[in-house]
Scaffold this motif. Structure first.
Motif, mmCIF file in Angstrom:
data_model
loop_
_atom_site.group_PDB
_atom_site.id
_atom_site.type_symbol
_atom_site.label_atom_id
_atom_site.label_comp_id
_atom_site.label_asym_id
_atom_site.label_seq_id
_atom_site.Cartn_x
_atom_site.Cartn_y
_atom_site.Cartn_z
ATOM 1 N N PRO A 1 3.043 23.546 62.393
ATOM 2 C CA PRO A 1 1.792 24.068 61.674
ATOM 3 C C PRO A 1 0.535 23.284 62.018
ATOM 4 C CG PRO A 1 2.892 22.820 60.142
ATOM 5 C CD PRO A 1 3.844 22.897 61.352
ATOM 6 N N ALA A 2 -0.485 23.972 62.443
ATOM 7 C CA ALA A 2 -1.752 23.417 62.832
ATOM 8 C C ALA A 2 -2.403 22.711 61.600
ATOM 9 C CB ALA A 2 -2.858 24.457 63.398
ATOM 10 N N PRO A 3 -2.840 21.496 61.674
ATOM 11 C CA PRO A 3 -3.306 20.530 60.784
ATOM 12 C C PRO A 3 -4.858 21.390 60.292
ATOM 13 C CG PRO A 3 -3.458 19.497 62.861
ATOM 14 C CD PRO A 3 -2.692 20.513 63.101
ATOM 15 N N ASP A 4 -5.191 21.067 59.047
ATOM 16 C CA ASP A 4 -6.383 21.570 58.715
ATOM 17 C C ASP A 4 -7.405 20.134 59.005
ATOM 18 O OD1 ASP A 4 -8.384 22.879 57.378
ATOM 19 O OD2 ASP A 4 -7.863 22.690 55.550
ATOM 20 N N PHE A 5 -8.516 20.648 60.013
ATOM 21 C CA PHE A 5 -9.355 19.650 60.373
ATOM 22 C C PHE A 5 -10.663 19.978 59.838
ATOM 23 C CE2 PHE A 5 -6.324 17.309 61.969
ATOM 24 C CZ PHE A 5 -5.700 17.545 63.387
ATOM 25 N N ALA B 1 -8.197 8.743 66.277
ATOM 26 C CA ALA B 1 -7.140 8.373 67.518
ATOM 27 C C ALA B 1 -6.372 9.910 67.631
ATOM 28 C CB ALA B 1 -6.389 7.123 67.473
ATOM 29 N N ARG B 2 -6.951 10.922 67.698
ATOM 30 C CA ARG B 2 -6.220 12.075 67.859
ATOM 31 C C ARG B 2 -6.496 12.754 69.209
ATOM 32 N NH1 ARG B 2 -9.264 15.463 64.611
ATOM 33 N NH2 ARG B 2 -8.159 15.048 62.689
ATOM 34 N N TYR B 3 -5.484 12.829 69.902
ATOM 35 C CA TYR B 3 -5.450 13.417 71.211
ATOM 36 C C TYR B 3 -4.703 14.695 71.396
ATOM 37 C CZ TYR B 3 -6.167 8.452 72.105
ATOM 38 O OH TYR B 3 -6.684 7.277 71.822
ATOM 39 N N GLN B 4 -5.533 15.846 71.845
ATOM 40 C CA GLN B 4 -4.949 16.914 71.879
ATOM 41 C C GLN B 4 -4.765 17.413 73.495
ATOM 42 O OE1 GLN B 4 -6.467 20.205 68.903
ATOM 43 N NE2 GLN B 4 -8.245 18.579 68.811
ATOM 44 N N PHE B 5 -3.651 17.448 73.991
ATOM 45 C CA PHE B 5 -3.448 17.666 75.480
ATOM 46 C C PHE B 5 -3.459 19.114 75.940
ATOM 47 C CE2 PHE B 5 -1.494 13.728 74.076
ATOM 48 C CZ PHE B 5 -1.600 12.872 75.319
ATOM 49 N N VAL B 6 -3.995 19.454 76.718
ATOM 50 C CA VAL B 6 -4.253 20.657 77.369
ATOM 51 C C VAL B 6 -3.936 20.832 78.921
ATOM 52 C CG1 VAL B 6 -6.040 21.330 75.694
ATOM 53 C CG2 VAL B 6 -6.847 20.370 77.926
ATOM 54 N N ASP B 7 -3.390 21.931 79.436
ATOM 55 C CA ASP B 7 -3.284 22.156 80.851
ATOM 56 C C ASP B 7 -4.364 22.235 81.643
ATOM 57 O OD1 ASP B 7 -3.404 24.801 80.230
ATOM 58 O OD2 ASP B 7 -1.419 25.360 80.560
ATOM 59 N N VAL B 8 -4.230 22.514 82.795
ATOM 60 C CA VAL B 8 -5.586 22.797 83.662
ATOM 61 C C VAL B 8 -6.197 24.289 83.098
ATOM 62 C CG1 VAL B 8 -4.869 21.408 85.486
ATOM 63 C CG2 VAL B 8 -4.046 23.910 85.523
ATOM 64 N N LEU C 1 -3.137 24.562 74.999
ATOM 65 C CA LEU C 1 -2.766 23.369 74.231
ATOM 66 C C LEU C 1 -1.366 22.860 74.369
ATOM 67 C CD1 LEU C 1 -3.772 21.417 72.220
ATOM 68 C CD2 LEU C 1 -2.777 22.931 70.325
ATOM 69 N N ILE C 2 -1.158 21.971 74.911
ATOM 70 C CA ILE C 2 0.392 21.407 74.987
ATOM 71 C C ILE C 2 1.023 20.783 73.577
ATOM 72 C CG2 ILE C 2 1.809 19.939 76.449
ATOM 73 C CD1 ILE C 2 0.016 20.417 78.831
ATOM 74 N N ALA C 3 0.132 19.801 73.365
ATOM 75 C CA ALA C 3 0.797 18.943 72.395
ATOM 76 C C ALA C 3 -0.668 18.201 71.542
ATOM 77 C CB ALA C 3 1.784 17.929 72.572
ATOM 78 N N THR C 4 -0.105 17.772 70.314
ATOM 79 C CA THR C 4 -1.126 17.132 69.542
ATOM 80 C C THR C 4 -0.335 15.650 69.142
ATOM 81 O OG1 THR C 4 -2.204 19.024 68.792
ATOM 82 C CG2 THR C 4 -2.621 17.042 67.556
ATOM 83 N N ALA C 5 -1.275 14.640 69.490
ATOM 84 C CA ALA C 5 -0.767 13.114 68.951
ATOM 85 C C ALA C 5 -1.972 12.520 68.325
ATOM 86 C CB ALA C 5 -0.591 12.480 70.096
ATOM 87 N N GLY D 1 2.439 10.130 65.687
ATOM 88 C CA GLY D 1 2.976 11.488 65.502
ATOM 89 C C GLY D 1 2.801 12.476 66.699
ATOM 90 N N VAL D 2 3.563 12.920 66.966
ATOM 91 C CA VAL D 2 3.353 13.997 68.225
ATOM 92 C C VAL D 2 3.993 15.302 67.811
ATOM 93 C CG1 VAL D 2 3.481 14.590 70.642
ATOM 94 C CG2 VAL D 2 3.565 12.147 69.821
ATOM 95 N N GLU D 3 3.235 16.277 67.935
ATOM 96 C CA GLU D 3 3.614 17.858 67.637
ATOM 97 C C GLU D 3 3.648 18.600 68.771
ATOM 98 O OE1 GLU D 3 2.145 19.511 64.301
ATOM 99 O OE2 GLU D 3 3.218 17.964 62.789
ATOM 100 N N PHE D 4 4.665 19.318 69.566
ATOM 101 C CA PHE D 4 4.623 20.134 70.701
ATOM 102 C C PHE D 4 4.444 21.506 70.252
ATOM 103 C CE2 PHE D 4 6.560 16.401 71.961
ATOM 104 C CZ PHE D 4 5.915 16.082 73.204
#
Length: 434
Positions: free
Chosen positions: A60-64, A290-297, A301-305, A332-335
């Motif tokens: 699930p997507a976190p509530d920010f 310290a939140r990293y949302q990894f995206v491709d080119v 969205l790929i993953a959230t750490a 914590g990492v969620e794909f």
């Protein structure tokens, strides 16, 4: 009485039917028993397979907070999560220009099984478990507590900052070597082709995020062009490089870590490149968490750490790393779910380890920023001591050889070798001509 042949003809089909039914029931019970045995043993049925089946619905997507929401769902605000969701549903993403996602392959050592792949579930917890004078270590665990990978750093080495990772079966899988672009070019002919701002989808995401935080008015966060653009080319000292290589030393991926100003208060950036120098993942970084949302080119969205866990939203300045664990922050990492057109290969179960390894490199780099173990100096001292002892042994050996040639007399000792005036003279008989 009926003949025996007639009886057998009538009874035999019924016996076959009952045997088939019994076999089917036995197979079903046997399958359940095998599954239970696999869950209990953790070897017959790998836990990552079970976790993958149990988590098909995705995290699930976190509530920010809305002001800092990168993963907004408004149609007029393109973002990573919306692009990934649309792509998963078979719809085109919201990126302004679709770019073919690079498909990085495995190495020959991985193909033949010499270096196994680390298979990870959709949700992962990364944490340090020990830190001593001899080294540090940690684990990658699933929600059920199964250790899918473990890493180890040995301080009794000149390359003490190299992290060695093992898979579920404790076999050496890959390692992360702290290096430089010059060394990568010399060893692997690796060169960076394009930066994150050279991709329109990522540039738009970064600029929108920069505008969302009021262009750094309330922080010292650098602008996207200062961090990733051409303006940052003269700031090579702010970037650190970690090479991900397999157990035989073949290059797999390269992780670039950005060191920002006010380094104790701001999280740094993360970029992942393949062995050809092409960007495969870029981390959208929060300005205080310290939140990293990894995206491709393409901005998908790929993953959230996030440290210490996804969705906790604890500012980095409020986190207190454990000194008994080497000041290494847990993550914590969620794909996200893959399977859509032109999806990143990093979403596959066999390649999720790349994002996890990048997060691990980030955590280790932050912990070792002002850290220098004393164990490597022990090796230097041992080397110096060994050299001195070897020199003394050589001197004694030379002295012994000298005394073998010039032994001591019964009346007095021979003079030293360097005293040429008192050295005995040797004469030869004169040659008489015939």
């Amino acid at each position: 009485m009926l003949p025996l042949v007639v009886v057998l003809r009538r009874v035999w089909p019924l016996a076959l039917a009952r045997a088939a039914a019994a076999a089917a029931a036995g197979a079903a019970s046997g399958g359940l028993a095998a599954a239970e045995h696999g869950r209990a043993g953790g070897r017959a049925v790998p836990q990552w397979r079970i976790d993958q089946v149990l988590r098909e619905s995705g995290p699930p997507a976190p509530d920010f907070p809305a002001a800092l929401q990168l993963r907004a769902t408004a149609p007029d605000a393109p973002n990573a999560s919306a692009a990934a969701t649309a792509a998963a549903a078979g719809e085109p993403g919201e990126a302004s220009e679709n770019v073919t996602t690079p498909r990085s392959g495995s190495t020959a050592a991985q193909d033949r099984g010499a270096c196994p792949l680390v298979k990870l579930p959709a949700k992962l917890h990364m944490m340090a478990t020990e830190s001593t004078w001899a080294g540090q270590g940690g684990t990658w665990q699933s929600n059920t507590g199964v250790v899918h990978s473990s890493f180890r750093l040995s301080f009794i080495s000149t390359t003490w900052d190299t992290a060695y990772n093992r898979n579920l079966d404790e076999q050496a899988a890959f390692r992360g070597e702290v290096t430089s672009d010059e060394e990568l070019e010399y060893s692997y002919e690796w060169k960076l082709r394009k930066g994150p701002m050279d991709y329109p989808a990522i540039a738009k995401l970064e600029n929108d995020w920069w505008s969302a935080v009021y262009k750094g008015a309330h922080s010292v966060l650098k602008s996207p062009e200062e961090k990733y653009g051409k303006a940052g080319d003269d700031q090579a000292s702010t970037w650190r490089t970690t090479a991900l290589v397999d157990c035989e030393g073949h290059l797999l991926y390269v992780v670039k870590l950005l060191q920002q100003e006010a380094e104790k208060l701001l999280p740094g950036g993360i970029d992942v490149y393949d062995r050809g120098g092409t960007l495969v993942a870029h981390a959208m970084v929060d300005y205080s968490i310290a939140r990293y949302q990894f995206v491709d080119v393409n901005g998908n969205l790929i993953a959230t750490a996030e440290a210490p866990g996804v969705g906790l939203a604890i500012p980095l300045k409020d986190l207190e790393p454990d000194p008994y664990k080497g000041l290494i922050l847990p993550y914590g990492v969620e794909f996200q779910k893959g399977g859509y057109t032109d999806a990143s290969r990093l979403l596959d179960t066999d390649y999720r380890w790349v994002i996890a390894a990048a997060v691990q490199a980030r955590a280790l780099d932050d912990a070792h920023r002002s850290f220098q173990p004393w164990a490597p100096w022990l090796l230097v001292a041992a080397g110096v001591l060994f050299g001195a002892l070897l020199l003394v042994l050589i001197c004694f050996a030379c002295g012994a050889m000298y005394r073998l040639v010039y032994p001591r007399g019964h009346s007095e000792a021979l003079p030293p070798l360097w005293d040429k005036k008192t050295q005995p003279q040797f004469y030869s008989m004169p040659y008489k001509a015939a």
